[in-house]
Write an enzyme that holds these catalytic residues in place. Structure first.
Site, PDB file in Angstrom:
ATOM      1  N   ASP A  72       8.820 -15.235 -16.693  1.00  0.00           N
ATOM      2  CA  ASP A  72       9.939 -14.368 -15.763  1.00  0.00           C
ATOM      3  C   ASP A  72       9.971 -13.049 -16.488  1.00  0.00           C
ATOM      4  OD1 ASP A  72      10.110 -16.296 -13.858  1.00  0.00           O
ATOM      5  OD2 ASP A  72      12.108 -17.079 -14.741  1.00  0.00           O
ATOM      6  N   GLY A  73      10.030 -12.843 -17.599  1.00  0.00           N
ATOM      7  CA  GLY A  73       9.988 -11.624 -18.350  1.00  0.00           C
ATOM      8  C   GLY A  73       8.792 -10.567 -17.763  1.00  0.00           C
ATOM      9  N   LYS A 174      38.943  -7.598 -24.678  1.00  0.00           N
ATOM     10  CA  LYS A 174      38.244  -7.800 -25.857  1.00  0.00           C
ATOM     11  C   LYS A 174      37.389  -8.829 -26.071  1.00  0.00           C
ATOM     12  CE  LYS A 174      40.697  -6.786 -29.716  1.00  0.00           C
ATOM     13  NZ  LYS A 174      41.184  -6.566 -30.932  1.00  0.00           N
ATOM     14  N   ASP A 176      32.937 -10.524 -26.820  1.00  0.00           N
ATOM     15  CA  ASP A 176      31.788 -10.179 -27.469  1.00  0.00           C
ATOM     16  C   ASP A 176      30.789  -9.563 -26.617  1.00  0.00           C
ATOM     17  OD1 ASP A 176      32.504 -12.018 -29.467  1.00  0.00           O
ATOM     18  OD2 ASP A 176      30.944 -13.658 -29.089  1.00  0.00           O
ATOM     19  N   THR A 187      20.918 -17.149 -12.667  1.00  0.00           N
ATOM     20  CA  THR A 187      20.282 -18.282 -13.606  1.00  0.00           C
ATOM     21  C   THR A 187      19.833 -17.891 -14.931  1.00  0.00           C
ATOM     22  OG1 THR A 187      18.175 -17.941 -12.379  1.00  0.00           O
ATOM     23  CG2 THR A 187      19.661 -19.360 -11.346  1.00  0.00           C
ATOM     24  N   ALA A 188      20.004 -16.792 -15.391  1.00  0.00           N
ATOM     25  CA  ALA A 188      19.772 -16.238 -16.681  1.00  0.00           C
ATOM     26  C   ALA A 188      20.878 -16.253 -17.669  1.00  0.00           C
ATOM     27  CB  ALA A 188      18.949 -14.830 -16.586  1.00  0.00           C
ATOM     28  N   SER A 192      24.387 -18.894 -18.993  1.00  0.00           N
ATOM     29  CA  SER A 192      24.776 -19.439 -20.111  1.00  0.00           C
ATOM     30  C   SER A 192      26.228 -19.175 -20.856  1.00  0.00           C
ATOM     31  CB  SER A 192      23.678 -19.021 -21.259  1.00  0.00           C
ATOM     32  OG  SER A 192      23.719 -17.711 -21.429  1.00  0.00           O
TER      33      SER A 192
END
Length: 296
Positions: A72-73, A174, A176, A187-188, A192
């Site tokens: 996929d990359g 605020k 990450d 779906t990437a 997650s």
């Protein structure tokens, strides 16, 4: 029926399996008396190929079809380079997931024969174009088929920013980081981080906070016509990064603004007729098959 006569090949670097598959693909296409053109970087790894070569961007201008061999990359990189030319793109999976490169190597000749005979489906996937501005002036820009991510880079500190959608203030946060994803990218990384799975036909963008400091900060789905602006807090002591598809990075300073909108040109993605998005999800995400019948 659309005729594919000039066929370009793009391959992932550094993989013996990819090179072996490209050699098979080249032999098969030549046996059908088609004009095969190799991307110049992969051609250097295939001495004695005796084929025309050109840059990835030029492939989009002179080819009727481009075949990407890799994961996929590899497809993400090809999409960013080829979307402007509108050339159809087909993927052969030599990676791990295969959400975008959906032809298995052991059925390559069979599936490509179907495509060459006109038995295929085409879908358009939109990309996001991103510009980082400092004092109103652009300092970096990139496109993304999957997602645009604002994150602290190597730092473990949280970052603070403001989000505006279509000129309206949404929130300050605020966290990450922040993921802005297309349906293709749902779906990437966005998945997650707790984002929803979105069917590729949806014309929407999802905004997913990464480990926000407030539990009420949830993913937001907005129209793909929306214009998003993220303002990096002037109080930050670190320099966060903006990553597009995890491959293109721009370093931001406190006070910089990130502008994201849908790119006018789309990727034309080709699938065999038996392609089934939900079957792909079952296979790649480990969903259960039908009760008492096995997977269909």
């Amino acid at each position: 029926m659309e005729q594919f006569r000039n066929i370009g090949i793009i391959g992932r670097m550094g993989s013996a399996k990819v090179l072996e598959t490209i050699r098979r693909l080249k032999r098969y296409l030549l046996s059908r008396h088609l004009h095969v053109i190799l991307e110049d970087t992969i051609a250097e790894l295939l001495p004695g190929h005796h084929l025309q070569t050109c840059s990835r961007k030029m492939l989009g201008e002179i080819c009727d079809l481009v075949i990407v061999v890799g994961g996929d990359g590899s497809m993400l990189g090809a999409a960013r380079a080829l979307a402007r030319s509108k050339v159809p793109v087909l993927g052969i999976n030599r990676g791990n997931l295969g959400f975008l490169t959906d032809i298995a190597p052991d059925e390559m000749e069979e599936k490509i024969a179907e495509v060459l005979s006109g038995r295929y489906t085409t879908e358009q996937r939109f990309l996001l174009e991103t510009e980082v501005r400092r004092d109103g002036q652009p300092i970096g820009q990139a496109d993304a088929l999957n997602d645009v991510v604002l994150h602290p880079g190597k730092s473990t500190r949280m970052i603070e920013f403001e989000l505006f959608i279509d000129g309206q203030f949404v929130y300050s946060l605020k966290a990450d980081g922040l993921i802005i994803s297309t349906p293709t990218g749902s779906t990437a990384y966005a998945l997650s981080a707790g984002g929803p799975i979105m069917h590729p036909k949806l014309d929407v963008i999802v905004v997913v906070p990464m480990y926000p400091h407030t539990l009420s900060s949830r993913p937001i789905v907005v129209s793909a016509d929306s214009e998003l602006k993220v303002v990096v807090s002037t109080d930050l002591t670190i320099y966060p990064l903006v990553s597009c598809d995890g491959q293109n990075h721009v370093t931001c300073a406190p006070g910089d603004t990130l502008h994201i909108q849908r790119k006018p040109q789309k990727l034309n993605l080709i699938h065999p007729l038996d392609h089934n998005y939900y079957a792909v999800c079952r296979d790649k995400l480990g969903w259960g098959s039908r009760l008492g019948k096995g997977q269909d």
